[in-house]
Write a protein that holds these residues in place. Sequence first.
Motif, PDB file in Angstrom:
ATOM      1  N   ILE A 175       0.693  -1.162   0.050  1.00 35.38           N
ATOM      2  CA  ILE A 175      -0.107   0.046  -0.135  1.00 35.38           C
ATOM      3  C   ILE A 175       0.820   1.358  -0.109  1.00 35.38           C
ATOM      4  CG2 ILE A 175      -1.732   1.407   1.530  1.00 35.38           C
ATOM      5  CD1 ILE A 175      -2.896  -1.398   2.094  1.00 35.38           C
ATOM      6  N   ASP A 176       1.999   1.299   0.819  1.00 38.00           N
ATOM      7  CA  ASP A 176       2.707   2.436   1.031  1.00 38.00           C
ATOM      8  C   ASP A 176       3.431   2.799  -0.512  1.00 38.00           C
ATOM      9  OD1 ASP A 176       2.203   3.004   3.656  1.00 38.00           O
ATOM     10  OD2 ASP A 176       3.865   2.016   4.328  1.00 38.00           O
ATOM     11  N   ASN A 177       4.027   1.456  -1.213  1.00 43.05           N
ATOM     12  CA  ASN A 177       4.628   1.756  -2.514  1.00 43.05           C
ATOM     13  C   ASN A 177       3.425   2.133  -3.491  1.00 43.05           C
ATOM     14  OD1 ASN A 177       7.142   0.649  -1.612  1.00 43.05           O
ATOM     15  ND2 ASN A 177       6.685  -1.470  -2.027  1.00 43.05           N
ATOM     16  N   ALA A 178       2.425   1.886  -3.386  1.00 39.17           N
ATOM     17  CA  ALA A 178       1.352   1.935  -4.250  1.00 39.17           C
ATOM     18  C   ALA A 178       1.024   3.576  -4.096  1.00 39.17           C
ATOM     19  CB  ALA A 178       0.068   1.181  -4.192  1.00 39.17           C
ATOM     20  N   GLU A 179       0.975   3.969  -2.973  1.00 40.00           N
ATOM     21  CA  GLU A 179       0.891   5.528  -2.510  1.00 40.00           C
ATOM     22  C   GLU A 179       1.860   6.080  -2.958  1.00 40.00           C
ATOM     23  OE1 GLU A 179      -0.002   5.655   1.516  1.00 40.00           O
ATOM     24  OE2 GLU A 179      -2.014   5.190   1.415  1.00 40.00           O
ATOM     25  N   LYS A 180       3.125   5.945  -3.109  1.00 44.11           N
ATOM     26  CA  LYS A 180       4.313   6.581  -3.458  1.00 44.11           C
ATOM     27  C   LYS A 180       4.320   6.773  -4.816  1.00 44.11           C
ATOM     28  CE  LYS A 180       7.681   5.267   0.397  1.00 44.11           C
ATOM     29  NZ  LYS A 180       9.026   4.467   0.435  1.00 44.11           N
ATOM     30  N   ASP A 181       3.814   5.647  -5.566  1.00 47.85           N
ATOM     31  CA  ASP A 181       3.738   5.810  -7.069  1.00 47.85           C
ATOM     32  C   ASP A 181       2.785   6.625  -7.374  1.00 47.85           C
ATOM     33  OD1 ASP A 181       5.888   3.848  -7.442  1.00 47.85           O
ATOM     34  OD2 ASP A 181       4.461   2.071  -7.429  1.00 47.85           O
ATOM     35  N   GLN A 182       1.808   6.684  -6.539  1.00 49.31           N
ATOM     36  CA  GLN A 182       0.646   7.549  -6.817  1.00 49.31           C
ATOM     37  C   GLN A 182       1.149   9.212  -6.689  1.00 49.31           C
ATOM     38  OE1 GLN A 182      -2.960   6.978  -4.622  1.00 49.31           O
ATOM     39  NE2 GLN A 182      -3.642   5.470  -6.459  1.00 49.31           N
ATOM     40  N   LEU A 183       1.924   9.313  -5.533  1.00 53.42           N
ATOM     41  CA  LEU A 183       2.258  10.639  -5.425  1.00 53.42           C
ATOM     42  C   LEU A 183       3.273  11.133  -6.523  1.00 53.42           C
ATOM     43  CD1 LEU A 183       2.857  10.738  -1.451  1.00 53.42           C
ATOM     44  CD2 LEU A 183       1.219  12.012  -2.773  1.00 53.42           C
ATOM     45  N   LEU A 184       4.283  10.127  -6.787  1.00 57.04           N
ATOM     46  CA  LEU A 184       4.905  10.482  -7.840  1.00 57.04           C
ATOM     47  C   LEU A 184       4.531  10.772  -9.257  1.00 57.04           C
ATOM     48  CD1 LEU A 184       8.091   7.876  -6.990  1.00 57.04           C
ATOM     49  CD2 LEU A 184       7.955  10.567  -6.883  1.00 57.04           C
ATOM     50  N   GLN A 185       3.372   9.785  -9.389  1.00 58.13           N
ATOM     51  CA  GLN A 185       2.591  10.181 -10.727  1.00 58.13           C
ATOM     52  C   GLN A 185       1.741  11.470 -10.581  1.00 58.13           C
ATOM     53  OE1 GLN A 185       0.287   6.827 -11.248  1.00 58.13           O
ATOM     54  NE2 GLN A 185       1.905   5.458 -12.020  1.00 58.13           N
ATOM     55  N   GLY A 186       1.469  11.841  -9.270  1.00 58.70           N
ATOM     56  CA  GLY A 186       0.665  13.226  -9.185  1.00 58.70           C
ATOM     57  C   GLY A 186       1.457  14.211  -9.415  1.00 58.70           C
ATOM     58  N   ARG A 187       2.860  14.216  -9.263  1.00 62.03           N
ATOM     59  CA  ARG A 187       3.580  15.280  -9.519  1.00 62.03           C
ATOM     60  C   ARG A 187       3.449  15.537 -11.191  1.00 62.03           C
ATOM     61  NH1 ARG A 187       9.264  14.399  -6.226  1.00 62.03           N
ATOM     62  NH2 ARG A 187       8.132  14.792  -4.072  1.00 62.03           N
ATOM     63  N   ASP A 188       3.669  14.358 -11.755  1.00 59.71           N
ATOM     64  CA  ASP A 188       3.421  14.414 -13.239  1.00 59.71           C
ATOM     65  C   ASP A 188       2.162  14.974 -13.594  1.00 59.71           C
ATOM     66  OD1 ASP A 188       6.206  13.621 -13.323  1.00 59.71           O
ATOM     67  OD2 ASP A 188       5.284  11.361 -13.928  1.00 59.71           O
ATOM     68  N   SER A 189       0.993  14.591 -13.108  1.00 62.06           N
ATOM     69  CA  SER A 189      -0.295  15.080 -13.355  1.00 62.06           C
ATOM     70  C   SER A 189      -0.509  16.345 -13.110  1.00 62.06           C
ATOM     71  CB  SER A 189      -1.180  14.159 -12.442  1.00 62.06           C
ATOM     72  OG  SER A 189      -1.402  14.235 -11.396  1.00 62.06           O
ATOM     73  N   LEU A 190       0.314  16.944 -12.004  1.00 56.56           N
ATOM     74  CA  LEU A 190       0.124  18.162 -11.469  1.00 56.56           C
ATOM     75  C   LEU A 190       0.913  19.255 -12.779  1.00 56.56           C
ATOM     76  CD1 LEU A 190       1.056  18.685  -7.760  1.00 56.56           C
ATOM     77  CD2 LEU A 190      -1.195  19.137  -9.002  1.00 56.56           C
ATOM     78  N   ARG A 191       2.036  18.520 -13.063  1.00 55.42           N
ATOM     79  CA  ARG A 191       2.757  19.300 -14.275  1.00 55.42           C
ATOM     80  C   ARG A 191       2.008  19.078 -15.523  1.00 55.42           C
ATOM     81  NH1 ARG A 191       8.557  16.465 -13.174  1.00 55.42           N
ATOM     82  NH2 ARG A 191       9.076  17.865 -11.426  1.00 55.42           N
ATOM     83  N   GLN A 192       1.316  18.045 -15.724  1.00 57.56           N
ATOM     84  CA  GLN A 192       0.384  17.812 -16.882  1.00 57.56           C
ATOM     85  C   GLN A 192      -0.726  18.747 -16.791  1.00 57.56           C
ATOM     86  OE1 GLN A 192      -1.047  13.949 -17.100  1.00 57.56           O
ATOM     87  NE2 GLN A 192      -0.665  13.808 -19.674  1.00 57.56           N
TER      88      GLN A 192
END
Length: 141
Positions: A19-36
């Motif tokens: 779950i922690d790894n999935a949340e980290k991945d989502q957060l990292l992808q969130g930065r990309d989505s924020l940039r996007q």
Amino acid sequence: MTVKTAAWRKANLACKIAIDNAEKDQLLQGRDSLRQRKTTKESLAESASNITESLMGISRMMSQQVQQSEETVQTLANSSRTILEANEEFKSMSGTIQLGRKLITKYNRRELTDKLLIFLALALFLATVLYILKKRLFPFL
């Protein structure tokens, strides 16, 4: 039970790590989505600006067309007024021309009548001259 508890804890810990790894991945992808999203917002703002400029250009062209149409309508109104004036003048000239035609016809008839009267007067004059000559030169006839 300790084996079960240990397995339970181990499974629980593995799930927590996943779950922690999935949340980290989502957060990292969130930065990309924020940039996007930021890029998307910028592109939307730019496209909105381009659309606004296009609409303003279209508005200017429409304004020019309306102005040109107004000038055309004004020219057409002036032309119509001129044609109506020419038509009225033509009608008055038509009456004058018909009156002139009647007068010319009348004068032609008078000319024919005058020629006929002159011919008859000349014939009468010649007849009178001949009569006088006959009586003077040939009194016995």
